[in-house]
Design a protein around this motif. Structure first.
Motif, PDB file in Angstrom:
ATOM      1  N   PHE A  68       0.848  -1.160  -0.223  1.00 49.45           N
ATOM      2  CA  PHE A  68       0.151  -0.030  -0.008  1.00 49.45           C
ATOM      3  C   PHE A  68       0.872   1.208  -0.097  1.00 49.45           C
ATOM      4  O   PHE A  68       0.550   2.285  -0.676  1.00 49.45           O
ATOM      5  CB  PHE A  68      -0.843  -0.161   1.175  1.00 49.45           C
ATOM      6  N   GLY A  69       1.974   1.291   0.881  1.00 56.45           N
ATOM      7  CA  GLY A  69       2.945   2.150   0.762  1.00 56.45           C
ATOM      8  C   GLY A  69       3.337   2.624  -0.821  1.00 56.45           C
ATOM      9  O   GLY A  69       3.524   3.768  -0.924  1.00 56.45           O
ATOM     10  N   ASP A  70       3.828   1.603  -1.593  1.00 51.24           N
ATOM     11  CA  ASP A  70       4.031   1.704  -2.704  1.00 51.24           C
ATOM     12  C   ASP A  70       3.200   2.435  -3.693  1.00 51.24           C
ATOM     13  O   ASP A  70       3.288   3.333  -4.354  1.00 51.24           O
ATOM     14  CB  ASP A  70       4.579   0.507  -3.527  1.00 51.24           C
ATOM     15  N   VAL A  71       2.034   2.164  -3.358  1.00 56.52           N
ATOM     16  CA  VAL A  71       0.660   2.866  -4.216  1.00 56.52           C
ATOM     17  C   VAL A  71       0.954   4.651  -3.971  1.00 56.52           C
ATOM     18  O   VAL A  71       0.767   5.410  -4.602  1.00 56.52           O
ATOM     19  CB  VAL A  71      -0.638   2.344  -3.926  1.00 56.52           C
ATOM     20  N   LEU A  72       0.888   4.733  -2.258  1.00 47.81           N
ATOM     21  CA  LEU A  72       0.836   6.112  -2.067  1.00 47.81           C
ATOM     22  C   LEU A  72       2.131   6.621  -2.642  1.00 47.81           C
ATOM     23  O   LEU A  72       2.132   7.860  -3.061  1.00 47.81           O
ATOM     24  CB  LEU A  72       1.051   6.110  -0.606  1.00 47.81           C
ATOM     25  N   GLU A  73       3.404   6.165  -2.605  1.00 44.61           N
ATOM     26  CA  GLU A  73       4.746   6.623  -3.203  1.00 44.61           C
ATOM     27  C   GLU A  73       4.492   6.996  -4.572  1.00 44.61           C
ATOM     28  O   GLU A  73       4.789   8.120  -5.119  1.00 44.61           O
ATOM     29  CB  GLU A  73       5.768   6.041  -3.031  1.00 44.61           C
ATOM     30  N   LEU A  74       3.759   6.270  -5.420  1.00 49.38           N
ATOM     31  CA  LEU A  74       3.387   6.411  -6.813  1.00 49.38           C
ATOM     32  C   LEU A  74       2.572   7.618  -7.168  1.00 49.38           C
ATOM     33  O   LEU A  74       2.664   8.500  -8.039  1.00 49.38           O
ATOM     34  CB  LEU A  74       3.058   5.257  -7.402  1.00 49.38           C
TER      35      LEU A  74
END
Length: 231
Positions: A68-74
């Motif tokens: 989920f953190g990767d989605v936010l970073e993207l």
């Protein structure tokens, strides 16, 4: 906000890798304006992307796009790209003497939105004031430095520069940010780059930024030549 929250759910290396996608997204957004992106700029984008992947290390590729953190970073990278793209379009319609006012207006919006987020989390206004009053002198210095130097000044400098520099080229110059981070980490924390892979990545990032500047100068020269012919 997306960048800060995302780092709670993913690794710093994955966040850095995904954040670098701003370099790719800005030229793509510029295409929506019918703008022609030079081959040199696209080549620089590729170098910067490879350089970032090498700089943060191969482990970043293993963890990217997996949480989920990767989605936010993207999402953070996408919004940074939109900000640079829109800022370039807006700032070229604003007189030079109004750049400071526009910067202050942006900062006021960010401050107001940040305060609303804090209050929405359940913190009361007296609680915010109490926290601020309890800051130590060293913490105040950090807050002032980050607020005035690394936020307000950088936002003004970006707006001022985008009057003459294309957003896609500015994004390539921003690609050197990890190198500056490594330099400051070495000066203040004694940290060093880990292995030849990171060194090669730093070299590619520097080369990509230099190529981006060359692309900007080439475009400026072509524009000047066309203007003289038209005259």
């Amino acid at each position: 906000m997306l960048q800060a929250v995302g780092l709670q759910y993913t690794t710093a290396s994955s966040g850095a890798l995904l954040g670098s996608l701003t370099i790719v997204l800005v030229p793509l957004l510029s295409l929506l304006d019918g703008r022609r992106i030079s081959q040199l700029t696209w080549g620089s984008v590729g170098l910067a992307t490879m350089g970032t992947a090498l700089f943060v290390g191969p482990n970043a590729l293993q963890g990217a796009f997996c949480s989920f953190g990767d989605v936010l970073e993207l999402g953070s990278a996408a919004l940074f790209a939109v900000q640079m793209w829109r800022c370039e379009k807006l700032i070229r319609q604003v007189p030079e003497h109004q750049v400071v006012g526009l910067t202050c207006f942006q900062l006021a919006l960010v401050a107001g939105f940040s305060l609303m987020c804090v209050l929405a989390e359940g913190t009361s206004m007296p609680g915010v004031l109490e926290t601020v009053a309890q800051l130590a002198p060293g913490e105040w210095m950090s807050v002032v430095t980050m607020g005035l130097v690394t936020t307000a000044f950088c936002l003004w400098a970006e707006s001022f520069a985008l009057q003459n520099v294309d957003a896609s080229v500015a994004a390539l110059i921003y690609a050197c940010e990890p190198i500056w981070g490594a330099i400051f980490a070495y000066l203040w924390r004694g940290e060093t780059l880990e292995g030849p892979c990171a060194m090669c990545g730093a070299g590619l990032l520097l080369l990509a930024s230099m190529a981006g500047v060359m692309a900007s100068q080439t475009k400026a020269s072509e524009t000047f030549t066309l203007d003289r012919r038209g005259a």
